[in-house]
Design a protein around this motif. Structure first.
Motif, PDB file in Angstrom:
ATOM      1  N   GLY A  86       0.841  -1.273   0.133  1.00 42.12           N
ATOM      2  CA  GLY A  86      -0.005   0.149  -0.085  1.00 42.12           C
ATOM      3  C   GLY A  86       0.979   1.262   0.001  1.00 42.12           C
ATOM      4  N   SER A 100       0.863  -6.554   5.519  1.00 41.32           N
ATOM      5  CA  SER A 100      -0.192  -7.059   4.682  1.00 41.32           C
ATOM      6  C   SER A 100      -0.182  -8.499   4.345  1.00 41.32           C
ATOM      7  CB  SER A 100      -0.490  -6.243   3.721  1.00 41.32           C
ATOM      8  OG  SER A 100      -0.901  -4.863   4.125  1.00 41.32           O
ATOM      9  N   ASP A 143      -7.097  -3.508   9.305  1.00 39.89           N
ATOM     10  CA  ASP A 143      -5.733  -2.918   8.418  1.00 39.89           C
ATOM     11  C   ASP A 143      -6.296  -1.609   8.332  1.00 39.89           C
ATOM     12  OD1 ASP A 143      -3.681  -2.451   6.810  1.00 39.89           O
ATOM     13  OD2 ASP A 143      -4.117  -4.281   5.479  1.00 39.89           O
TER      14      ASP A 143
HETATM   15 MG   LIG Z   1      -0.039  -3.066   3.752  1.00 41.71          MG
END
Ligand SMILES: [Mg+2]
Ligand SMILES: Nc1ncnc2c1ncn2[C@@H]1O[C@H](COP(=O)(O)OP(=O)(O)OP(=O)(O)O)[C@@H](O)[C@H]1O
Ligand SMILES: Nc1ncnc2c1ncn2[C@@H]1O[C@H](COP(=O)(O)OP(=O)(O)O)[C@@H](O)[C@H]1O
Ligand SMILES: [Mg+2]
Lengths: 299, 333
Positions: free
Chosen positions: A154, B48, B176
């Protein structure tokens, strides 16, 4: 006063959805950005910040009101020259950068695309070197040049979007929560970079963010949006010292602390009053304005 | 007591054009019921990838080694047909932006009812919807249920998302960056709600967040990751008040001071390793101003600082020089 780099006048925007559902997102927002100025935009989730950013970029057309960049109406450029100017000089970093990157392109192609479109020569020799240079500026190894967006974390995708916007040498940068997805050391690195480039190149920036400490560090002025309306705008130090609107006060009282003992006990204020379409603007000091409801007495 | 979640020597490797990317390099951790463990750390360090392994959501280009046990059951080798059960009942995930999860043209009632039906076709959905909305502390249940997402405030929307996530009564909640898109007044409320739900329902939460104040408010324990490894793990107080790893120091140092008007914020120099061919020693060594010669050759083991606090840095070795952590503003003072 010099001519504004960006002027937003009484902009209204309502999202229209299937089934006749309409979602009012902006209800009469006016704001000016001077050349070389960084204005922070803060407000609750869903208050209209991203909608405003997209309107400034011409990605959605307000039902009412006008947005001009350097005197050019962003929704109605008069000729090719104006069109090109809009395209070359404004860049946006999207809130969800990962989704804004084309999965068919490599990182190198993504970063260089605006430069190629604008037919700007790379400053670092070749386009590849230019892309590598900007990757390094945002803390990524040149090995990432050949990756595709779906192969990035991300925060890495977010930084590619930042590199792309900065490589295009914008005069106006619209950054929609550009650093929220980054670790704090990278946040600091990117904010330092934005600040340095902004000083060197003098571009103007709308900086949308939730992190008030960063807003305070980076921005010259701060605009507070609440339920689609601008409710207060002031020079940064003044806003933090003497907020006037109830929502701003609640927001500032709620500044969180990176400290478990203090943070686990802190009881922030909460503000829930609706804001009407009316109201009266008050001037607290030369550059500090806030919106009071009709009948609410200005202090 | 058997932990709810146990990760043992997990390795995740992605295939890429320039070589295999070692996204997670030998991570082990345990999570008890009723506990919040926060994963913080470098962007790209494998947070993640770790949670995706636990949820079995990795793409086919990823290879996984090691063990993930949920209530003692092997998750990594679970047959496909059990996965829906696993993701719905055993664990649930909430994401950053409630607007992306919610359908803008369906009422809250319909969206929660759908989640309820998915997990329990026999349930009295009307009643479950009301229960769930009360569970997430929504005062006017009927009005909220009849609303479209945009008619709700940002905080209300995140509550609705939570209600959907809780529809299947998960034992493990993976969050998250759950509050990144919320303003700070609402954020604290949502975090407190998460905390109380987690206590009432005896769930465990794995929280990923870059926001250290969110971590400070919610986490019981914190694991700090760098380059595919946990480099320090401890209770929230140990990590914030007695950080022992130089990377943790760097994180705490990068926070902008609230009143200080410093010109330049502290940021770690250099760039992180790519995880293709990571170095033999400590991957953090080249950016570590306190690196010792041994750091370049040998990976540091975990040094035990207390019952709950472990740090992987040679600075904790008996032979290492004593260093005062470079923190301008010590937390808690
Ligand atoms: Mg991430
Ligand atoms: N599909 C993929 N192919 C190749 N490499 C990948 C892929 N997905 C992730 N990676 C790499 O794996 C590493 C770990 O990624 P991960 O998404 O777990 O990071 P993260 O800790 O969640 O970071 P962030 O905080 O930026 O989201 C990164 O270096 C990333 O570039
Ligand atoms: N594409 C869209 N379709 C429908 N409604 C939208 C869309 N984007 C935003 N909205 C609505 O417009 C309002 C403002 O949203 P947004 O500008 O994204 O807020 P912010 O960026 O401040 O969180 C919200 O009520 C949101 O639900
Ligand atoms: Mg937004």
């Amino acid at each position: 006063m010099s001519e504004a780099l960006l002027s937003i006048r009484d902009v209204h925007y309502t999202h229209r959805l299937s089934g006749g559902v309409s979602v009012p997102a902006l209800r009469g927002v006016s704001l000016e950005l001077q050349p070389g100025e960084i204005v922070g935009i803060v407000g609750e989730s869903g208050c209209g910040k991203s909608t405003l950013a997209r309107a400034v970029m011409g990605l959605l057309a307000p039902q009412k009101g006008e947005i001009c960049y350097n005197g050019i109406n962003v929704h109605h450029p008069q000729n090719m020259a104006e069109k090109r100017c809009l395209q070359q000089q404004r860049q946006m970093i999207f809130q969800n950068a990962a989704l804004s990157l084309d999965p068919h392109f490599s990182v190198e192609e993504i970063i260089c695309e605006p430069l190629r479109l604008a037919q700007l020569a790379p400053q670092q020799g070749s386009y590849r070197e230019e892309a590598a240079y900007w990757l390094q500026q945002v803390g990524l190894d040149a090995l990432f040049l050949s990756r595709r967006p779906q192969q990035l974390s991300g925060g890495q995708a977010q930084r590619v979007a930042i590199a792309r916007a900065l490589a295009a040498r914008p005069r106006l940068l619209v950054a929609d929560e550009p650093i929220a997805a980054l670790d704090v050391s990278l946040q600091a690195q990117i904010v330092n970079l934005l600040r340095r480039l902004q000083r060197e190149q003098g571009f103007g920036m709308l900086f949308i963010a939730h992190d008030l400490a960063m807003v305070r560090h980076l921005c010259h002025r701060v605009a507070v949006i609440y339920q689609g309306r601008l409710v207060e705008i002031a020079p940064t130090a003044e806003l933090f010292r003497a907020p006037r609107h109830g929502y701003t006060k609640a927001l500032l009282s709620a500044m969180p602390l990176p400290d478990p003992r203090q943070e686990k006990q802190r009881q922030p204020q909460y503000y829930e009053q609706p804001v009407s379409d009316g109201g009266v603007w008050h001037q607290a000091s030369p550059q500090h304005y806030w919106l009071a409801e009709d009948g609410e007495v200005g202090e | 007591m058997q932990p709810l979640l146990e990760v043992k020597n997990l390795k995740v490797t992605y295939d890429s054009a320039s070589g295999p990317v070692q996204a997670v390099r030998d991570v082990s951790l345990q999570l008890q019921r009723g506990e919040v463990l926060a994963l913080v750390g470098e962007s790209g360090s494998g947070k993640s990838a770790l949670t995706k392994s636990v949820m079995r959501l990795l793409p086919p280009s990823a290879a996984v080694e090691g063990e993930v046990l949920l209530n003692g059951t092997d998750v990594l080798h679970m047959p496909e047909r059990h996965l829906r059960e696993l993701r719905g009942k055993a664990m649930s995930m909430i994401f950053q932006d409630p607007l992306e999860v919610l359908n803008p043209v369906l009422t809250v009632r319909r969206q929660i009812a759908e989640a309820v039906r998915l997990h329990d076709p026999q349930a009295d959905t009307e009643q479950r919807v009301r229960e769930l909305l009360r569970l997430v502390e929504i005062a006017d249940v009927e009005r909220c249920a009849a609303s479209l997402p945009h008619q709700l405030s940002g905080g209300m929307r995140q509550r609705v998302v939570l209600a959907i996530a809780l529809a299947a009564q998960p034992q493990l909640l993976i969050a998250d960056e759950p509050t990144t898109s919320l303003d700070v007044t609402v954020q604290a409320q949502i975090l407190d709600l998460l905390k109380s739900l987690q206590e009432r329902l005896n769930m465990a939460t794995l929280l990923i967040s870059h926001d250290l104040s969110v971590v400070a408010r919610l986490a019981d324990r914190v694991a700090v990751m760098y380059a595919g490894k946990i480099v320090e793990i401890g209770t929230a107080e140990e990590i914030f008040y007695q950080p022992a790893h130089p990377y943790t120091w760097a994180l705490l140092r990068s926070l902008p001071g609230f009143s200080a008007d410093e010109e330049e914020l502290y940021a770690l120099p250099g760039i992180p390793p790519t995880l293709i061919d990571p170095p033999a020693g400590d991957a953090f060594a080249p950016r570590n101003e306190y690196a010792l010669a041994i750091d370049y050759e040998q990976m540091p083991p975990f040094f035990r600082l207390s019952e709950t606090h472990f740090a992987a840095t040679w600075l904790q070795d008996a032979r290492a020089p004593r260093i005062t952590p470079p923190l301008q503003r010590r937390c808690g003072e």
